[in-house]
Design an enzyme around this catalytic site. Structure first.
Site, PDB file in Angstrom:
ATOM      1  N   GLY A 133       0.855  -1.191   0.000  1.00  0.00           N
ATOM      2  CA  GLY A 133       0.000   0.000   0.000  1.00  0.00           C
ATOM      3  C   GLY A 133       0.882   1.228   0.000  1.00  0.00           C
ATOM      4  N   ARG A 134       0.396   2.290   0.664  1.00  0.00           N
ATOM      5  CA  ARG A 134       1.147   3.552   0.652  1.00  0.00           C
ATOM      6  C   ARG A 134       2.513   3.433   1.326  1.00  0.00           C
ATOM      7  NH1 ARG A 134      -4.382   6.359   1.448  1.00  0.00           N
ATOM      8  NH2 ARG A 134      -4.424   5.015   3.261  1.00  0.00           N
ATOM      9  N   THR A 155       6.847  -3.103  11.034  1.00  0.00           N
ATOM     10  CA  THR A 155       6.462  -1.762  11.508  1.00  0.00           C
ATOM     11  C   THR A 155       4.941  -1.620  11.407  1.00  0.00           C
ATOM     12  OG1 THR A 155       6.836  -0.905   9.279  1.00  0.00           O
ATOM     13  CG2 THR A 155       8.625  -0.588  10.859  1.00  0.00           C
ATOM     14  N   ARG A 186       1.666  -4.019  12.715  1.00  0.00           N
ATOM     15  CA  ARG A 186       1.045  -4.271  14.010  1.00  0.00           C
ATOM     16  C   ARG A 186       1.629  -5.562  14.568  1.00  0.00           C
ATOM     17  NH1 ARG A 186       0.018   0.282  14.302  1.00  0.00           N
ATOM     18  NH2 ARG A 186      -2.008   1.290  14.503  1.00  0.00           N
ATOM     19  N   GLU A 232       1.667  -4.913  23.282  1.00  0.00           N
ATOM     20  CA  GLU A 232       2.281  -3.636  23.675  1.00  0.00           C
ATOM     21  C   GLU A 232       1.603  -3.046  24.899  1.00  0.00           C
ATOM     22  OE1 GLU A 232       2.575  -0.780  20.442  1.00  0.00           O
ATOM     23  OE2 GLU A 232       3.162  -2.398  19.114  1.00  0.00           O
ATOM     24  N   HIS A 266       7.501   1.293  19.062  1.00  0.00           N
ATOM     25  CA  HIS A 266       6.403   1.791  18.224  1.00  0.00           C
ATOM     26  C   HIS A 266       6.615   3.270  17.869  1.00  0.00           C
ATOM     27  CE1 HIS A 266       1.903   1.034  17.148  1.00  0.00           C
ATOM     28  NE2 HIS A 266       2.422   1.956  16.349  1.00  0.00           N
TER      29      HIS A 266
HETATM   30  C1  DGY Z   1      -0.541   4.351  13.015  1.00  0.00           C
HETATM   31  O1  DGY Z   1      -0.752   5.441  12.507  1.00  0.00           O
HETATM   32  O2  DGY Z   1      -1.264   3.379  12.817  1.00  0.00           O
HETATM   33  C2  DGY Z   1       0.639   4.240  13.933  1.00  0.00           C
HETATM   34  O3  DGY Z   1       1.004   2.920  14.154  1.00  0.00           O
HETATM   35  C3  DGY Z   1       0.329   4.906  15.248  1.00  0.00           C
HETATM   36  O4  DGY Z   1      -0.900   4.471  15.680  1.00  0.00           O
END
Ligand code: DGY
Length: 322
Positions: A158-159, A239, A241, A270, A288
């Site tokens: 995605g982005r 990076t 979830r 977390e 995070h």
């Molecule tokens: C997001 O924007 O999803 C980052 O992980 C912070 O919540």
């Protein structure tokens, strides 16, 4: 006219708080202490809108607020909305918005940093240096691996996945393959190749980076079976979830040396990080911070305020999720 009342669950960058104050009657959270369930329920009964963030667990019970809900909108500060029960929100008619787009670069930068940290074994080297174990320059110990001509496997182009692929391809000479749930997508990265299955990607890539949402369908997408398909020289970066990866299975793979390393910015439970992970020197651990630059956090906050402003001006918020 009575100004809408907004409750903000976390401390925000100063310019964002200033703009909110100019537009609404606002209750801020200067202590930045996360709201627990009861405080979230209370906020739902008192505010017209809530500006919330990852870490606020907004489930059906919070949304119902014992039948006394006043809040019409949850303006999430962040793109991921897996901490909000979207189905319940939609059913109850609560608008949920997010802040996509403005955090692509910061998150892709951090994913690239984790790729470099893992492949160059930075954590292990830094740790040895800090412990006073560095004996001086040498030629053969603790060698990492170069990125040029290696294969980056992006799960979720995605982005953010695309922003990372651009960096890896143009900046570091990597070849990019990717797997997407939706097959209609054509990557904007030159020569990037779509693979038909996640298994194919796991087996071919030298570095795998995860960029899928943290929804039920993606829970433990990277499990023991799929980790076992990785090359023993490969690295995993997350990076996205924490629960996209089966953390227990990953720890086992890292302990056994079944994969070369990992770089993690997110964790399954977390802020708890397993001691077994902390004990390993083939994993880099970050708290995070994917979107944690001042510029990005201000832009995210402004986007959340745009959503609130639109909603309370009877317009559809620009980034409405449900
Ligand atoms: C997001 O924007 O999803 C980052 O992980 C912070 O919540």
């Amino acid at each position: 006219m009575v100004r809408p009342r907004i409750i903000v669950t976390r401390k925000l960058p100063e310019p964002v708080e200033a703009r909110l104050k100019a537009l609404f009657t606002v209750a801020f959270n200067p202590s930045d202490e996360p709201f627990g369930k009861q405080k979230l329920i209370k906020a739902m009964t008192r505010a017209d809108g809530i500006l919330c963030a990852f870490g606020d667990n907004i489930d059906a019970e919070v949304l119902q607020a014992g039948g006394a809900r006043k809040a019409q909108i949850l303006a999430n500060f962040g793109v991921g909305t897996n901490h909000i029960d979207l189905e319940a929100a939609e059913e109850l008619g609560v608008v949920v918005t997010n802040t996509p787009g403005v955090l692509n670069d910061a998150t892709a930068d951090l994913a690239m940093a984790l790729i470099l940290a893992s492949t160059r074994r930075m954590w292990m080297h830094e740790n040895r240096l800090r412990r006073g174990e560095w004996q001086g320059f040498d030629l053969t110990s603790g060698l990492g691996c170069s990125l040029r001509d290696k294969v980056l496997g992006v799960v979720g182009m995605g982005r953010i996945g695309t922003a990372l692929a651009m960096r890896a391809h143009f900046g570091f000479g990597m070849k990019v393959i990717y797997f997407n749930r939706s097959k209609v997508f054509a990557a904007a990265v030159p020569k990037a190749e779509s693979v038909d299955s996640i298994e194919e990607l796991m087996a071919q890539a030298d570095v795998i980076s995860l960029h899928v949402p943290g929804d039920a369908e993606n829970r433990h997408l990277i499990n023991a079976e799929r980790l076992a398909m990785m090359k023993p020289t490969a690295h995993l970066v997350n990076t996205a979830r924490g629960d996209v990866v089966d953390e227990t299975a990953l720890i086992e793979a890292l302990q056994k040396g079944a994969i070369a390393g990992a770089g993690l910015d997110v964790f399954e439970h977390e802020p708890a990080v397993p001691e077994a992970l902390k004990a390993l020197d083939n994993v880099t651990l970050l708290p995070h911070i994917g979107s944690a630059t001042l510029e990005t956090r201000i832009a995210m906050g402004m986007r959340a305020v745009d959503n609130l402003q639109a909603h309370f001006s009877d317009q559809v918020p620009p980034h409405q999720v449900v």
